[in-house]
Design an enzyme around this catalytic site. Structure first.
Site, PDB file in Angstrom:
ATOM      1  CE1 TYR A   1     -23.083  59.669 -56.885  1.00  0.00           C
ATOM      2  CE2 TYR A   1     -21.170  58.237 -57.125  1.00  0.00           C
ATOM      3  CZ  TYR A   1     -22.520  58.401 -56.879  1.00  0.00           C
ATOM      4  OH  TYR A   1     -23.313  57.310 -56.611  1.00  0.00           O
ATOM      5  CB  SER A   2     -15.352  60.370 -55.750  1.00  0.00           C
ATOM      6  OG  SER A   2     -15.530  59.804 -57.036  1.00  0.00           O
TER       7      SER A   2
END
Length: 248
Positions: free
Chosen positions: A155-156
């Site tokens: 996600y990051s």
């Protein structure tokens, strides 16, 4: 609610059926825009469109599928005649695990939706904006894209990539009155929380000096300004809305 003028504008909001996307759609409609909700969950999107009212139309689309996105673009242009605003909001959180326990296909799935999706949507819609010599693109990134959340590397990384895509495309389009900006919200209590562990949710809350999660309406207000003509000189920029969490 401050009045933002989007009268006569046509917006595409990906993932517009719920969460941030729904709040953005509501604010756009209240500001006078006509909105095309692009969502994989057509039934939920239809329910949302009915509840919001105004000139909203639903297009079922998988943002990772180039042909489906091009078809949705053509259908939106046929229905509304133009696309002035694109909000790349569709995204998933993915499973919370450390890097060495993250499945490669899980990594790829999150990158496909969160980064390939906005790229595909921009690639499809920008030529129409170039033709009309006007456009506003807002990418919904995340504070995770600046700081990197533990147990959320996929996600990051996807959100960091979306920030870089924003900066590159903003520079490419700067001379065409097509502005491209990103927002980096802290987490909000939306359906995306259902994909996260309570431990991860508690970690995110502990990082926010304001001591609460962002409200979807607060994000929608910022996005509406970025989607308007009032935003005339900011492009390739990252607008923070993290309750004081961001250090840059």
């Amino acid at each position: 609610m401050n009045k933002i003028d989007l009268n006569g504008r046509v917006a595409v909001v990906t993932g517009g059926a719920q969460g941030f996307g729904r709040a953005i759609t509501e604010r756009f409609v209240a500001s006078g825009a006509r909105v095309a909700i692009w969502d994989f969950d057509a039934a939920l999107a239809e329910k949302t469109a009915k509840e919001i009212g105004g000139e909203t139309r639903v297009f079922k689309v998988d943002v990772t599928d180039t042909a489906a996105v091009e078809q949705a673009r053509d259908a939106t242009l046929a229905a509304f005649g133009k696309i002035d605003i694109l909000v790349n909001n569709a995204g998933i959180a993915g499973v919370n695990k450390p890097v060495w326990e993250t499945d490669l296909e899980e990594w790829r799935k999150v990158l496909r939706i969160n980064l390939d999706g906005p790229f595909i949507c921009c690639k499809a819609i920008v030529p129409a904006m170039l033709k009309q010599k006007y456009g506003r693109i807002v990418n919904i990134a995340s504070i995770a894209g600046k700081e990197g959340n533990p147990n959320a590397s996929h996600y990051s990384a996807s959100k960091a990539g979306l920030i870089a895509l924003t900066k590159s495309l903003g520079k490419e389009l700067a001379a065409h009155d097509i502005l491209v900006n990103a927002v980096t919200p802290a987490a909000a209590k939306t359906a995306i929380f259902d994909q996260m562990t309570q431990q991860h949710i508690d970690f995110m809350l502990s990082k926010i000096p304001k001591g609460r999660f962002v409200l979807v309406e607060e994000l929608a207000a910022m996005v509406s300004w970025l989607a308007s003509e009032d935003c005339a000189f900011s492009t390739g920029a990252v607008f923070d809305i993290s309750g004081g969490r961001a250090t840059y």
